[in-house]
Design an enzyme around this catalytic site. Structure first.
Site, PDB file in Angstrom:
ATOM      1  N   LEU A  39      11.081 -20.600  -4.424  1.00 30.59           N
ATOM      2  CA  LEU A  39      10.113 -19.685  -3.810  1.00 30.59           C
ATOM      3  C   LEU A  39       8.804 -19.818  -4.571  1.00 30.59           C
ATOM      4  O   LEU A  39       8.799 -19.783  -5.799  1.00 30.59           O
ATOM      5  CB  LEU A  39      10.603 -18.234  -3.909  1.00 30.59           C
ATOM      6  CG  LEU A  39       9.599 -17.172  -3.446  1.00 30.59           C
ATOM      7  CD1 LEU A  39       9.622 -17.035  -1.921  1.00 30.59           C
ATOM      8  CD2 LEU A  39       9.878 -15.805  -4.062  1.00 30.59           C
ATOM      9  N   HIS A  92       2.802   3.518  -9.042  1.00 31.12           N
ATOM     10  CA  HIS A  92       2.639   2.085  -9.330  1.00 31.12           C
ATOM     11  C   HIS A  92       3.891   1.535 -10.034  1.00 31.12           C
ATOM     12  O   HIS A  92       4.317   0.417  -9.763  1.00 31.12           O
ATOM     13  CB  HIS A  92       1.386   1.839 -10.173  1.00 31.12           C
ATOM     14  CG  HIS A  92       0.105   2.174  -9.446  1.00 31.12           C
ATOM     15  ND1 HIS A  92      -0.129   1.801  -8.143  1.00 31.12           N
ATOM     16  CD2 HIS A  92      -1.015   2.846  -9.843  1.00 31.12           C
ATOM     17  CE1 HIS A  92      -1.337   2.234  -7.764  1.00 31.12           C
ATOM     18  NE2 HIS A  92      -1.879   2.872  -8.774  1.00 31.12           N
ATOM     19  N   ASP A 104       0.834  -1.203   0.000  1.00 31.40           N
ATOM     20  CA  ASP A 104       0.000   0.000   0.000  1.00 31.40           C
ATOM     21  C   ASP A 104       0.871   1.258   0.000  1.00 31.40           C
ATOM     22  O   ASP A 104       1.980   1.245   0.543  1.00 31.40           O
ATOM     23  CB  ASP A 104      -0.900  -0.036   1.249  1.00 31.40           C
ATOM     24  CG  ASP A 104      -2.092   0.890   1.128  1.00 31.40           C
ATOM     25  OD1 ASP A 104      -2.284   1.493   0.053  1.00 31.40           O
ATOM     26  OD2 ASP A 104      -2.837   1.003   2.115  1.00 31.40           O
TER      27      ASP A 104
HETATM   28  C1  FPP Z   1      -1.745   0.329  -3.307  1.00 28.95           C
HETATM   29  O1  FPP Z   1      -1.344   1.645  -3.453  1.00 28.95           O
HETATM   30  C2  FPP Z   1      -1.285  -0.491  -4.404  1.00 28.95           C
HETATM   31  C3  FPP Z   1      -2.062  -1.025  -5.376  1.00 28.95           C
HETATM   32  C4  FPP Z   1      -3.522  -0.803  -5.449  1.00 28.95           C
HETATM   33  C5  FPP Z   1      -1.545  -1.870  -6.421  1.00 28.95           C
HETATM   34  C6  FPP Z   1      -0.252  -2.595  -6.150  1.00 28.95           C
HETATM   35  C7  FPP Z   1       0.499  -2.617  -7.406  1.00 28.95           C
HETATM   36  C8  FPP Z   1       1.839  -2.612  -7.515  1.00 28.95           C
HETATM   37  C9  FPP Z   1       2.721  -2.701  -6.366  1.00 28.95           C
HETATM   38  C10 FPP Z   1       2.519  -2.457  -8.828  1.00 28.95           C
HETATM   39  C11 FPP Z   1       2.169  -3.432  -9.877  1.00 28.95           C
HETATM   40  C12 FPP Z   1       2.202  -4.850  -9.466  1.00 28.95           C
HETATM   41  C13 FPP Z   1       2.937  -5.807 -10.033  1.00 28.95           C
HETATM   42  C14 FPP Z   1       2.723  -7.196  -9.632  1.00 28.95           C
HETATM   43  C15 FPP Z   1       3.966  -5.534 -11.027  1.00 28.95           C
HETATM   44  P1  FPP Z   1      -2.468   2.758  -3.523  1.00 28.95           P
HETATM   45  O2  FPP Z   1      -2.619   3.126  -4.955  1.00 28.95           O
HETATM   46  O3  FPP Z   1      -3.700   2.288  -2.843  1.00 28.95           O
HETATM   47  O4  FPP Z   1      -1.769   3.900  -2.716  1.00 28.95           O
HETATM   48  P2  FPP Z   1      -2.466   5.026  -1.848  1.00 28.95           P
HETATM   49  O5  FPP Z   1      -3.238   4.326  -0.760  1.00 28.95           O
HETATM   50  O6  FPP Z   1      -1.305   5.804  -1.307  1.00 28.95           O
HETATM   51  O7  FPP Z   1      -3.327   5.815  -2.780  1.00 28.95           O
END
Ligand code: FPP
Length: 236
Positions: free
Chosen positions: A129, A35, A18
């Protein structure tokens, strides 16, 4: 990198990644940039987990609720996952990583669904893994589909046990997480592995996901090593 006795290393680490959006906002960048940085943290974390001797790593990459985000952000995340898979698969395979996808992958469309299935097949025999990618995943939906599968299998109510029910979940054959980490300071489970986290140690860290490093994982494992796990029993 064996900083702790082997028995103190959690076999299964699950992470709610997150804070990508806040990382980007703090720099005046679009959320997509957060992202993209988050995808680099995914790569670092897989390497670090292997180096630490973790056997199962589950990453919450897209929740069933994430479909409610604006279409352009969903498209960015889908593109990033596709790109990540294409650019990283050979290296993951060479490192002995077995990919397993849980969640409603088909909602991402036939192209990505097919690529994910091919990646699972290609890496199926790897043992170093197991990387579990939770994509369009929801813990409640997982439990409901397990109940459906148990009924379809013709189990009588009195035959259902916690053990055989677990075998109908999407995580069949994967041990429950020992440690669940959520980054960014938010302290919720957010419909992640609801059944599977029953006895997990939970660690909330203020680190935003794009800033998560091998050192962040090492610190989380060091914290885990100090915890006394009782599984509901009394200490010896
Ligand atoms: C949360 O941050 C994250 C996500 C909703 C998506 C997770 C995705 C990645 C880590 C990148 C792509 C994944 C792969 C497997 C390559 P948020 O957008 O909710 O952040 P915020 O709460 O600060 O708005």
């Amino acid at each position: 990198m064996a900083d702790f006795p082997a028995r103190a290393v959690p076999a299964h680490v699950a992470i709610i990644m997150d804070g990508n959006g806040r990382w980007a906002a703090a720099r005046g960048l679009p959320r997509a940039a957060g992202h993209r940085e988050g995808a680099k943290a995914v790569r670092r974390t897989i390497e670090a987990a292997i180096a630490q001797g973790v056997r199962y790593l589950t990453l919450f990459a897209f929740s069933s609720e994430n479909w409610q985000r604006p279409a352009d952000e969903v498209a960015d995340l889908t593109f990033l996952m596709k790109h990540y898979l294409r650019s990283e698969l050979d290296e993951l395979h060479a490192r002995g990583v077995k990919l397993k996808v849980i969640g409603e992958r088909e909602r991402f469309g036939p192209a990505l669904t097919g690529e994910l299935e091919a990646a699972e097949l290609k890496t199926a025999a790897n043992t170093r893994l197991t990387l579990v990618m939770a994509l369009s995943y929801g813990g409640r939906a997982d439990i409901v589909q397990a109940a459906r599968r148990a009924m379809q299998a013709g189990l009588k109510p009195e035959e259902l046990t916690e053990r055989n029910f677990a075998g109908f979940l999407s995580t069949e054959g994967i041990p429950d997480p020992d440690l669940m980490i959520r980054t960014s300071g938010e302290e919720r489970i957010s419909n992640f592995l609801l059944w599977q986290l029953a006895y997990a140690e939970i660690l909330f860290t203020p680190v935003l996901w794009p800033d998560f490093t091998a050192e962040s994982l090492a610190a989380a494992l060091a914290d885990y090593a100090t915890r006394e796990r009782r599984f509901g029993a009394r200490p010896a």
